[in-house]
Design an enzyme around this catalytic site. Structure first.
Site, PDB file in Angstrom:
ATOM      1  CE  LYS A  27      28.463  35.891 -14.264  1.00 40.05           C
ATOM      2  NZ  LYS A  27      29.388  35.017 -15.019  1.00 40.05           N
ATOM      3  CG  ASP A  47      28.374  31.559 -15.420  1.00 37.76           C
ATOM      4  OD1 ASP A  47      27.779  32.624 -15.543  1.00 37.76           O
ATOM      5  OD2 ASP A  47      29.481  31.331 -15.949  1.00 37.76           O
ATOM      6  CB  CYS A  48      29.806  33.244  -9.791  1.00 41.33           C
ATOM      7  SG  CYS A  48      31.165  33.645  -8.662  1.00 41.33           S
ATOM      8  CE  LYS A  90      31.535  44.450 -11.522  1.00 42.02           C
ATOM      9  NZ  LYS A  90      33.004  44.532 -11.470  1.00 42.02           N
ATOM     10  CB  VAL A 116      30.087  38.368  -6.672  1.00 42.67           C
ATOM     11  CG1 VAL A 116      29.291  39.645  -6.768  1.00 42.67           C
ATOM     12  CG2 VAL A 116      30.300  37.750  -8.057  1.00 42.67           C
ATOM     13  CB  SER A 138      34.391  32.130  -2.013  1.00 41.25           C
ATOM     14  OG  SER A 138      35.525  31.645  -2.699  1.00 41.25           O
ATOM     15  CD1 TRP A 152      30.230  28.636 -18.088  1.00 35.27           C
ATOM     16  CD2 TRP A 152      32.380  28.900 -18.629  1.00 35.27           C
ATOM     17  NE1 TRP A 152      30.959  28.485 -16.940  1.00 35.27           N
ATOM     18  CE2 TRP A 152      32.284  28.640 -17.240  1.00 35.27           C
ATOM     19  CE3 TRP A 152      33.626  29.105 -19.193  1.00 35.27           C
ATOM     20  CZ2 TRP A 152      33.403  28.577 -16.415  1.00 35.27           C
ATOM     21  CZ3 TRP A 152      34.748  29.034 -18.375  1.00 35.27           C
ATOM     22  CH2 TRP A 152      34.632  28.776 -17.004  1.00 35.27           C
ATOM     23  CE  LYS A 159      33.896  33.201 -17.886  1.00 38.33           C
ATOM     24  NZ  LYS A 159      32.441  33.281 -17.801  1.00 38.33           N
TER      25      LYS A 159
END
Length: 213
Positions: free
Chosen positions: A8, A19-20, A47, A60, A73, A207, A210
């Site tokens: 990301k 931030d991933c 994307k 991702v 992952s 963040w 969110k």
């Protein structure tokens, strides 16, 4: 030949690491195994076509290995540990789920607008469980003296917790959890973490939507 990994890009900064926690987990694994890799930063709000062609789900991280792109992952980390077994990052099964609910309770708490809804207590309870584990086992890491996969999964999540809750709620891990604090310092001082961490300003920008949708 270097492995290739799609991760990301930062919100508002397409040339910086975003931030991933799942992306960083893979990067941490590659660093701990001393494997060379090439990063492709993916702007998740725009994307590129080539990325969607190789990975129609558009998520991702994705790792290219043996001319095949592998998503998820969990799968990537297991493949890397099997293909490059030295050093082994396998977590003993009895420790594999330690801290596994911290991230979800953190997300609920940071999104909460009601200080009495129990989300803070839920997070503190999960951190207390981690404290109890660390207190009763030799450290500094979850499975003892060496880093394993469970630590590499938790490291970015605890970093975002520290940065985002500090910024948006002026909240920090309570002083009643000294082993958790020491553990976080040990994770954040790893060379692999220093090389792969998201800058604090990009944790905050990631963040913000969110917290205040």
């Amino acid at each position: 030949m270097a492995l290739e990994v799609c991760v990301k890009a930062a919100v508002g900064a397409p040339d910086a690491l975003g931030d991933c926690p799942f992306s960083q987990r893979v990067l941490l694994t590659l660093e701990e195994k001393n494997q060379p890799y090439k990063i492709h930063l993916i702007n998740l709000s725009d994307k590129p076509r080539w990325f969607l062609d190789i990975n129609p789900q558009g998520k991702v991280p994705v790792l290219k290995m043996d001319d095949k792109w592998v998503p998820d992952s969990d799968i990537i980390v297991n493949i890397l540990d099997d293909k490059y077994p030295d050093p082994s990052l396998k977590t003993p099964p009895q420790f594999a789920s330690v801290g596994s609910n911290i991230f979800s309770t953190f997300v609920s708490f940071i999104k909460s607008k009601d200080s009495n809804d129990g989300t803070e207590k839920a997070l503190v309870d999960e951190l207390q469980a981690l404290e109890d584990h660390l207190k009763s086992h030799d450290g500094p890491f979850i499975a003892g003296g060496r880093v394993t996969a469970v630590d590499l999964s938790l490291a970015p999540k605890l970093h975002y917790l520290e940065v985002a809750l500090g910024h948006f709620k002026t909240w920090s891990v309570p002083g009643t959890l000294p082993h958790v604090r020491t553990y976080m310092k040990a994770l954040f001082s790893l060379d692999s973490f220093e090389k792969t961490k998201t800058e604090e300003k990009y944790v905050i920008s990631g963040w913000a939507p969110k917290v205040n949708p």
